[in-house]
Design a protein around this motif. Structure first.
Motif, short mmCIF file in Angstrom:
data_model
loop_
_atom_site.label_atom_id
_atom_site.label_comp_id
_atom_site.label_asym_id
_atom_site.label_seq_id
_atom_site.Cartn_x
_atom_site.Cartn_y
_atom_site.Cartn_z
N ASP A 1 -16.98 13.35 63.20
CA ASP A 1 -16.69 13.12 61.78
C ASP A 1 -15.48 12.20 61.66
O ASP A 1 -15.51 11.19 60.93
CB ASP A 1 -16.43 14.46 61.10
N ASP A 2 -14.40 12.52 62.36
CA ASP A 2 -13.18 11.72 62.28
C ASP A 2 -13.40 10.30 62.82
O ASP A 2 -12.73 9.36 62.40
CB ASP A 2 -12.07 12.39 63.09
N ALA A 3 -14.35 10.15 63.76
CA ALA A 3 -14.60 8.83 64.38
C ALA A 3 -15.50 7.95 63.52
O ALA A 3 -15.72 6.78 63.85
CB ALA A 3 -15.23 9.02 65.75
N GLY A 4 -16.05 8.49 62.42
CA GLY A 4 -16.89 7.69 61.55
C GLY A 4 -18.36 7.72 61.90
O GLY A 4 -19.15 6.96 61.34
N VAL A 5 -18.74 8.61 62.84
CA VAL A 5 -20.15 8.74 63.20
C VAL A 5 -20.94 9.36 62.06
O VAL A 5 -22.10 9.01 61.82
CB VAL A 5 -20.29 9.59 64.48
N LEU A 6 -20.32 10.27 61.34
CA LEU A 6 -20.96 10.95 60.21
C LEU A 6 -20.51 10.31 58.90
O LEU A 6 -19.41 9.73 58.82
CB LEU A 6 -20.60 12.43 60.21
N PRO A 7 -21.33 10.39 57.85
CA PRO A 7 -20.91 9.86 56.55
C PRO A 7 -19.76 10.71 55.99
O PRO A 7 -19.49 11.81 56.49
CB PRO A 7 -22.18 10.00 55.69
N ILE B 1 -22.79 1.43 65.97
CA ILE B 1 -23.98 1.34 65.12
C ILE B 1 -23.86 2.30 63.95
O ILE B 1 -24.16 1.96 62.79
CB ILE B 1 -25.25 1.63 65.94
N MET B 2 -23.43 3.53 64.22
CA MET B 2 -23.31 4.52 63.16
C MET B 2 -22.18 4.16 62.19
O MET B 2 -22.33 4.34 60.96
CB MET B 2 -23.08 5.91 63.75
N ARG B 3 -21.09 3.66 62.69
CA ARG B 3 -20.00 3.26 61.80
C ARG B 3 -20.46 2.16 60.84
O ARG B 3 -20.17 2.20 59.64
CB ARG B 3 -18.80 2.78 62.61
N ALA B 4 -21.17 1.16 61.40
CA ALA B 4 -21.67 0.07 60.56
C ALA B 4 -22.66 0.60 59.53
O ALA B 4 -22.63 0.21 58.35
CB ALA B 4 -22.33 -1.00 61.43
N THR B 5 -23.53 1.51 59.95
CA THR B 5 -24.52 2.07 59.03
C THR B 5 -23.84 2.85 57.92
O THR B 5 -24.23 2.75 56.74
CB THR B 5 -25.49 2.99 59.80
N ASN B 6 -22.83 3.62 58.26
CA ASN B 6 -22.17 4.46 57.26
C ASN B 6 -21.35 3.66 56.26
O ASN B 6 -21.12 4.13 55.14
CB ASN B 6 -21.28 5.49 57.97
N ARG B 7 -20.95 2.47 56.62
CA ARG B 7 -20.27 1.63 55.63
C ARG B 7 -21.26 0.67 54.96
O ARG B 7 -20.86 -0.29 54.31
CB ARG B 7 -19.10 0.86 56.27
N ARG B 8 -22.56 0.95 55.17
CA ARG B 8 -23.67 0.20 54.57
C ARG B 8 -23.69 -1.26 55.04
O ARG B 8 -24.19 -2.14 54.33
CB ARG B 8 -23.61 0.27 53.05
N ALA C 1 -34.95 7.39 60.18
CA ALA C 1 -34.99 8.57 59.31
C ALA C 1 -33.68 8.72 58.53
O ALA C 1 -33.68 9.10 57.35
CB ALA C 1 -35.26 9.83 60.14
N TYR C 2 -32.58 8.42 59.19
CA TYR C 2 -31.27 8.50 58.52
C TYR C 2 -31.16 7.44 57.43
O TYR C 2 -30.70 7.72 56.31
CB TYR C 2 -30.17 8.33 59.55
N LEU C 3 -31.62 6.21 57.73
CA LEU C 3 -31.56 5.14 56.74
C LEU C 3 -32.43 5.48 55.53
O LEU C 3 -32.06 5.17 54.38
CB LEU C 3 -32.03 3.84 57.38
#
Length: 231
Positions: free
Chosen positions: A21-27, A65-72, A223-225
């Motif tokens: 969570d703290d690393a930005g993997v989660l929204p 990849i997850m960080r980029a996805t979470n910041r759209r 699925a996440y997207l």
């Protein structure tokens, strides 16, 4: 959901979830009045996507990849994914080329035992490399040339030529000198073809496993997207 609720599905610790969570993997998460983190099915799917991506991309790349996805910023996420597929295709092509080259070498008729050994210069010209390269390979344990008793010059018999040709192909395939030395040594110990076959089979297995991991990661990320699109 609590951190432990997300963790149980994957056999992780609650602290690992907080770290992701703290690393930005989660929204972004919300907090309860008592300050506890609150997770939703969206966070659970983000975690599934990250862990699946990690199998094909590695920990650091999956995190990016997850960080980029979470910041759209899906453009950056897609570029990272595309780069992984390009690299895998290049390695697959290299493996095919190495297999063909080494297969030709292993199937070739050995030079007659009474054939004169090659000098450093002659072997270098045969391989299309600089003589200094052969000396470097010798230092790394890849080559073990004999020495002419009268002159002390290096000489390469049939086995030495075979090892040098194999080293050239593996270096073209991007393998570091340490791994080339390990392979040539295992080839010597196994008598040649056995080690060659095991080496190529293991390489192919790694490529296949990574391809499947990339597909699995892509499915979970998709699925996440889809969940993000519905928000």
């Amino acid at each position: 959901m609590r951190p432990i609720d997300l963790a149980r599905e994957h056999g992780l610790s609650a602290q690992a979830i907080r770290n992701y969570d703290d690393a930005g993997v989660l929204p972004p998460t919300t907090r309860s009045e008592a300050g506890y983190r609150r997770y939703t099915p969206l966070h659970a799917q983000a975690l599934r996507a990250f862990l699946a991506l990690r199998g094909g991309h590695g920990h650091r790349q999956a995190m990016e990849i997850m960080r980029a996805t979470n910041r759209r910023d899906t453009e950056s996420a897609y570029r990272l994914i595309d780069a992984a597929h390009v690299a895998l295709l290049a390695e697959r092509t290299t493996r095919t080329e190495v297999a063909a080259a080494l297969g030709t070498l292993s199937a070739a008729t050995p030079a007659p035992a009474d054939c004169p050994p090659l000098t450093v210069g002659e072997l270098a010209r045969r391989l299309g490399v600089h003589p200094a390269t052969l000396r470097t390979w010798e230092t790394e344990g890849i080559l073990r040339p004999e020495r002419d008793r009268s002159t002390g010059r290096r000489e390469y018999g049939p086995d030495g030529v075979r090892d040098a040709e194999i080293a050239r192909q593996l270096r073209r395939g991007g393998y570091p000198l340490r791994q080339v030395a390990q392979f040539v040594e295992s080839l010597r110990e196994a008598g040649g073809t056995q080690a060659l076959s095991a080496f190529l089979d293991a390489w192919q297995d790694r490529l296949t496993a990574r391809s499947r991991s990339l597909l699995t990661g892509a499915a979970q990320l998709d699925a996440y997207l889809a969940m993000l699109d519905r928000m």
